[in-house]
Scaffold this active site. Structure first.
Site, PDB file in Angstrom:
ATOM      1  N   ALA A 152      -5.628 -66.677  67.321  1.00 54.77           N
ATOM      2  CA  ALA A 152      -4.386 -67.196  67.913  1.00 54.77           C
ATOM      3  C   ALA A 152      -4.399 -68.721  67.931  1.00 54.77           C
ATOM      4  O   ALA A 152      -3.392 -69.373  67.628  1.00 54.77           O
ATOM      5  CB  ALA A 152      -4.210 -66.644  69.325  1.00 54.77           C
ATOM      6  N   ASP A 200     -13.917 -84.491  75.743  1.00 52.88           N
ATOM      7  CA  ASP A 200     -13.295 -83.196  75.477  1.00 52.88           C
ATOM      8  C   ASP A 200     -11.786 -83.427  75.381  1.00 52.88           C
ATOM      9  O   ASP A 200     -11.117 -83.697  76.379  1.00 52.88           O
ATOM     10  CB  ASP A 200     -13.630 -82.231  76.625  1.00 52.88           C
ATOM     11  CG  ASP A 200     -12.982 -80.864  76.439  1.00 52.88           C
ATOM     12  OD1 ASP A 200     -12.166 -80.701  75.509  1.00 52.88           O
ATOM     13  OD2 ASP A 200     -13.309 -79.963  77.235  1.00 52.88           O
ATOM     14  N   GLY A 225     -15.343 -83.521  67.260  1.00 47.76           N
ATOM     15  CA  GLY A 225     -16.413 -82.541  67.024  1.00 47.76           C
ATOM     16  C   GLY A 225     -17.246 -82.848  65.804  1.00 47.76           C
ATOM     17  O   GLY A 225     -17.340 -82.027  64.895  1.00 47.76           O
ATOM     18  N   ALA A 226     -17.881 -84.030  65.784  1.00 45.14           N
ATOM     19  CA  ALA A 226     -18.620 -84.428  64.574  1.00 45.14           C
ATOM     20  C   ALA A 226     -20.114 -84.632  64.835  1.00 45.14           C
ATOM     21  O   ALA A 226     -20.775 -85.370  64.117  1.00 45.14           O
ATOM     22  CB  ALA A 226     -17.989 -85.678  63.964  1.00 45.14           C
ATOM     23  N   SER A 227     -20.645 -83.981  65.854  1.00 40.42           N
ATOM     24  CA  SER A 227     -22.092 -84.124  66.088  1.00 40.42           C
ATOM     25  C   SER A 227     -22.897 -83.237  65.143  1.00 40.42           C
ATOM     26  O   SER A 227     -24.124 -83.306  65.117  1.00 40.42           O
ATOM     27  CB  SER A 227     -22.434 -83.809  67.551  1.00 40.42           C
ATOM     28  OG  SER A 227     -22.010 -82.505  67.903  1.00 40.42           O
ATOM     29  N   ARG A 228     -22.207 -82.389  64.382  1.00 45.17           N
ATOM     30  CA  ARG A 228     -22.875 -81.541  63.381  1.00 45.17           C
ATOM     31  C   ARG A 228     -21.777 -80.881  62.521  1.00 45.17           C
ATOM     32  O   ARG A 228     -20.592 -81.134  62.724  1.00 45.17           O
ATOM     33  CB  ARG A 228     -23.751 -80.473  64.049  1.00 45.17           C
ATOM     34  CG  ARG A 228     -23.000 -79.558  64.990  1.00 45.17           C
ATOM     35  CD  ARG A 228     -23.896 -78.505  65.631  1.00 45.17           C
ATOM     36  NE  ARG A 228     -23.098 -77.622  66.471  1.00 45.17           N
ATOM     37  CZ  ARG A 228     -22.848 -77.826  67.751  1.00 45.17           C
ATOM     38  NH1 ARG A 228     -23.365 -78.888  68.358  1.00 45.17           N
ATOM     39  NH2 ARG A 228     -22.085 -76.998  68.439  1.00 45.17           N
ATOM     40  N   LYS A 260      -6.028 -70.729  65.897  1.00 43.41           N
ATOM     41  CA  LYS A 260      -5.946 -71.279  64.541  1.00 43.41           C
ATOM     42  C   LYS A 260      -4.548 -71.072  63.936  1.00 43.41           C
ATOM     43  O   LYS A 260      -4.069 -71.895  63.151  1.00 43.41           O
ATOM     44  CB  LYS A 260      -7.036 -70.649  63.655  1.00 43.41           C
ATOM     45  CG  LYS A 260      -8.462 -70.999  64.104  1.00 43.41           C
ATOM     46  CD  LYS A 260      -8.707 -72.502  64.073  1.00 43.41           C
ATOM     47  CE  LYS A 260     -10.122 -72.884  64.400  1.00 43.41           C
ATOM     48  NZ  LYS A 260     -10.359 -74.347  64.369  1.00 43.41           N
ATOM     49  N   ASN A 291     -10.838 -81.440  64.465  1.00 46.28           N
ATOM     50  CA  ASN A 291     -11.836 -80.497  63.924  1.00 46.28           C
ATOM     51  C   ASN A 291     -12.574 -79.720  65.012  1.00 46.28           C
ATOM     52  O   ASN A 291     -13.010 -78.602  64.765  1.00 46.28           O
ATOM     53  CB  ASN A 291     -12.844 -81.292  63.074  1.00 46.28           C
ATOM     54  CG  ASN A 291     -14.095 -80.484  62.781  1.00 46.28           C
ATOM     55  OD1 ASN A 291     -14.105 -79.606  61.917  1.00 46.28           O
ATOM     56  ND2 ASN A 291     -15.174 -80.753  63.528  1.00 46.28           N
ATOM     57  N   ILE A 323     -17.879 -70.946  56.082  1.00 49.66           N
ATOM     58  CA  ILE A 323     -18.622 -72.165  55.760  1.00 49.66           C
ATOM     59  C   ILE A 323     -19.960 -72.130  56.516  1.00 49.66           C
ATOM     60  O   ILE A 323     -19.993 -71.793  57.708  1.00 49.66           O
ATOM     61  CB  ILE A 323     -17.828 -73.424  56.198  1.00 49.66           C
ATOM     62  CG1 ILE A 323     -16.386 -73.408  55.621  1.00 49.66           C
ATOM     63  CG2 ILE A 323     -18.571 -74.701  55.801  1.00 49.66           C
ATOM     64  CD1 ILE A 323     -16.262 -73.443  54.116  1.00 49.66           C
ATOM     65  N   TYR A 353      -9.563 -66.830  69.021  1.00 46.23           N
ATOM     66  CA  TYR A 353      -9.795 -67.804  67.939  1.00 46.23           C
ATOM     67  C   TYR A 353      -8.663 -67.752  66.903  1.00 46.23           C
ATOM     68  O   TYR A 353      -8.124 -68.790  66.501  1.00 46.23           O
ATOM     69  CB  TYR A 353     -11.142 -67.485  67.294  1.00 46.23           C
ATOM     70  CG  TYR A 353     -11.603 -68.444  66.229  1.00 46.23           C
ATOM     71  CD1 TYR A 353     -12.172 -69.674  66.566  1.00 46.23           C
ATOM     72  CD2 TYR A 353     -11.498 -68.128  64.870  1.00 46.23           C
ATOM     73  CE1 TYR A 353     -12.618 -70.550  65.579  1.00 46.23           C
ATOM     74  CE2 TYR A 353     -11.935 -68.992  63.887  1.00 46.23           C
ATOM     75  CZ  TYR A 353     -12.504 -70.197  64.251  1.00 46.23           C
ATOM     76  OH  TYR A 353     -12.940 -71.062  63.274  1.00 46.23           O
TER      77      TYR A 353
HETATM   78  P1  NAP Z   1     -20.019 -76.197  64.809  1.00 47.48           P
HETATM   79  O1  NAP Z   1     -21.131 -76.340  63.823  1.00 47.48           O
HETATM   80  O2  NAP Z   1     -20.192 -75.282  65.961  1.00 47.48           O
HETATM   81  O3  NAP Z   1     -19.631 -77.658  65.344  1.00 47.48           O
HETATM   82  C1  NAP Z   1     -18.628 -77.825  66.291  1.00 47.48           C
HETATM   83  C2  NAP Z   1     -18.512 -79.275  66.687  1.00 47.48           C
HETATM   84  O4  NAP Z   1     -17.466 -79.404  67.664  1.00 47.48           O
HETATM   85  C3  NAP Z   1     -19.776 -79.826  67.304  1.00 47.48           C
HETATM   86  O5  NAP Z   1     -19.932 -81.170  66.937  1.00 47.48           O
HETATM   87  C4  NAP Z   1     -19.479 -79.715  68.803  1.00 47.48           C
HETATM   88  O6  NAP Z   1     -20.241 -80.677  69.527  1.00 47.48           O
HETATM   89  C5  NAP Z   1     -17.994 -80.065  68.816  1.00 47.48           C
HETATM   90  N1  NAP Z   1     -17.253 -79.585  70.000  1.00 47.48           N
HETATM   91  C6  NAP Z   1     -17.240 -78.348  70.540  1.00 47.48           C
HETATM   92  N2  NAP Z   1     -16.410 -78.311  71.603  1.00 47.48           N
HETATM   93  C7  NAP Z   1     -15.888 -79.568  71.723  1.00 47.48           C
HETATM   94  C8  NAP Z   1     -14.960 -80.171  72.606  1.00 47.48           C
HETATM   95  N3  NAP Z   1     -14.394 -79.492  73.598  1.00 47.48           N
HETATM   96  N4  NAP Z   1     -14.647 -81.467  72.423  1.00 47.48           N
HETATM   97  C9  NAP Z   1     -15.204 -82.196  71.428  1.00 47.48           C
HETATM   98  N5  NAP Z   1     -16.090 -81.680  70.555  1.00 47.48           N
HETATM   99  C10 NAP Z   1     -16.431 -80.374  70.701  1.00 47.48           C
HETATM  100  O7  NAP Z   1     -18.684 -75.721  64.075  1.00 47.48           O
HETATM  101  P2  NAP Z   1     -18.197 -75.888  62.544  1.00 47.48           P
HETATM  102  O8  NAP Z   1     -18.537 -74.622  61.851  1.00 47.48           O
HETATM  103  O9  NAP Z   1     -18.625 -77.192  62.003  1.00 47.48           O
HETATM  104  O10 NAP Z   1     -16.608 -75.849  62.765  1.00 47.48           O
HETATM  105  C11 NAP Z   1     -15.796 -77.017  62.782  1.00 47.48           C
HETATM  106  C12 NAP Z   1     -14.334 -76.595  62.767  1.00 47.48           C
HETATM  107  O11 NAP Z   1     -14.085 -75.820  61.602  1.00 47.48           O
HETATM  108  C13 NAP Z   1     -13.945 -75.712  63.950  1.00 47.48           C
HETATM  109  O12 NAP Z   1     -12.632 -76.018  64.362  1.00 47.48           O
HETATM  110  C14 NAP Z   1     -13.997 -74.322  63.358  1.00 47.48           C
HETATM  111  O13 NAP Z   1     -13.153 -73.430  64.069  1.00 47.48           O
HETATM  112  C15 NAP Z   1     -13.491 -74.595  61.967  1.00 47.48           C
HETATM  113  N6  NAP Z   1     -13.848 -73.572  61.004  1.00 47.48           N
HETATM  114  C16 NAP Z   1     -15.149 -73.284  60.732  1.00 47.48           C
HETATM  115  C17 NAP Z   1     -15.449 -72.297  59.818  1.00 47.48           C
HETATM  116  C18 NAP Z   1     -16.858 -71.928  59.449  1.00 47.48           C
HETATM  117  O14 NAP Z   1     -17.031 -70.974  58.695  1.00 47.48           O
HETATM  118  N7  NAP Z   1     -17.856 -72.644  59.928  1.00 47.48           N
HETATM  119  C19 NAP Z   1     -14.413 -71.590  59.184  1.00 47.48           C
HETATM  120  C20 NAP Z   1     -13.096 -71.899  59.491  1.00 47.48           C
HETATM  121  C21 NAP Z   1     -12.825 -72.901  60.400  1.00 47.48           C
HETATM  122  P3  NAP Z   1     -20.761 -80.391  71.044  1.00 47.48           P
HETATM  123  O15 NAP Z   1     -21.497 -79.089  71.007  1.00 47.48           O
HETATM  124  O16 NAP Z   1     -21.617 -81.578  71.345  1.00 47.48           O
HETATM  125  O17 NAP Z   1     -19.538 -80.365  71.888  1.00 47.48           O
END
Ligand code: NAP
Length: 246
Positions: A157, A63, A12-15, A159, A90, A188, A155
């Protein structure tokens, strides 16, 4: 260059946080294979940013919650980069709703992407890591997995499950030189949190001791530390990056 000569998979590193982790690893010299499922444009940007750091970069549309795709990803990373030393689980999604309105499909999908994929990828990487008697696995959990959050039963559950997976695999694979830790970010600033209503964001900000939201780089810095030799005596832990939210 704390990760020179290392090969890492970051899901999940496209953003967002995944891109920041991949880029921070690259800045420390690691080659990166990363996944995405839909965001082709974002994946292209991540790949170019990684290549600009002078490392090898593989963008794989996969995936990890599908067993075949998980195995194929690890094979592609190994064929393309060499043995995998670091795995960062991630990739994550949300499908928020109150318990009584949450569908079983939304529960299953979040568990699959956030938890099952980490299990499958850990399994797929474990054999190679055991053989080389070295590996670092970092699972991106959340403060929500520790404390719970109304509207996020699925979510939270998933995590919390990641924390159990982390502690268990750390016990099973520690004697083979494999360290497994979880990172629990607070709020974040990414696309995931951007989608939340303003009043929810304001309420959350009120619970952050430092008075500001975190950035993907705040999470990435901790991941670099955990992936590096500096953290070789740390395993089975959950480290919070939450500005004092808890
Ligand atoms: P995000 O901006 O929505 O990015 C999610 C990334 O995961 C995207 O690159 C997306 O790419 C990819 N993705 C989604 N489903 C996927 C799948 N089935 N297989 C492979 N890639 C997949 O989210 P983020 O905020 O950076 O969050 C990253 C991680 O940190 C997550 O696990 C999230 O639960 C955790 N987290 C985030 C926060 C926060 O405040 N942001 C807080 C606590 C934990 P595609 O759309 O191309 O699939």
């Amino acid at each position: 260059m704390r990760l020179q000569g290392k090969n890492a998979i970051v899901t999940g590193a496209s953003r967002g946080i995944g891109r920041a982790i991949a880029l921070s690893f690259a800045k420390e010299g690691a080659n990166i294979a990363f996944t995405y499922t839909k965001d082709e444009e974002g994946a292209g940007i991540t790949r170019r940013l990684l290549e600009d750091e002078g490392v090898r970069a593989l963008a794989v549309c996969a995936d990890g919650s599908d067993e075949e795709q998980a195995a194929k990803l690890v094979k592609e990373a190994t064929d393309g980069l060499g043995p995998v030393h670091i795995l960062v689980n991630n990739a994550g999604i949300t499908r928020d709703n109150l318990l009584l309105r949450m569908s079983a499909d939304d529960f299953d999908r979040v568990l699959d992407v956030n938890l099952k994929s980490a299990f499958l990828l850990t399994k797929a990487c474990a054999r190679g890591m055991m053989k080389q008697r070295y590996g670092k696995i970092i699972n991106i959990s959340s403060v929500v997995g520790v404390f719970g959050n109304a509207g996020q039963a699925n979510y939270a559950a998933s995590k919390a499950g990641l924390i159990g997976l982390t502690k268990t695999v750390a016990k099973e694979l520690g004697s083979r030189g494999i360290r497994v830790n979880a990172v629990a970010p607070g709020f974040i600033q990414t696309d995931m949190t951007e989608a939340l209503p303003e009043e929810v964001k304001e309420k959350m900000l009120g619970s952050v001791s430092l008075g500001s939201f975190g950035t993907p780089d705040d999470v990435a810095a901790l991941c670099v530390f955990l992936a590096s030799g500096d953290a070789d005596y740390i395993t089975g832990q959950v480290l919070h990056v939450d500005g004092g939210m808890a």
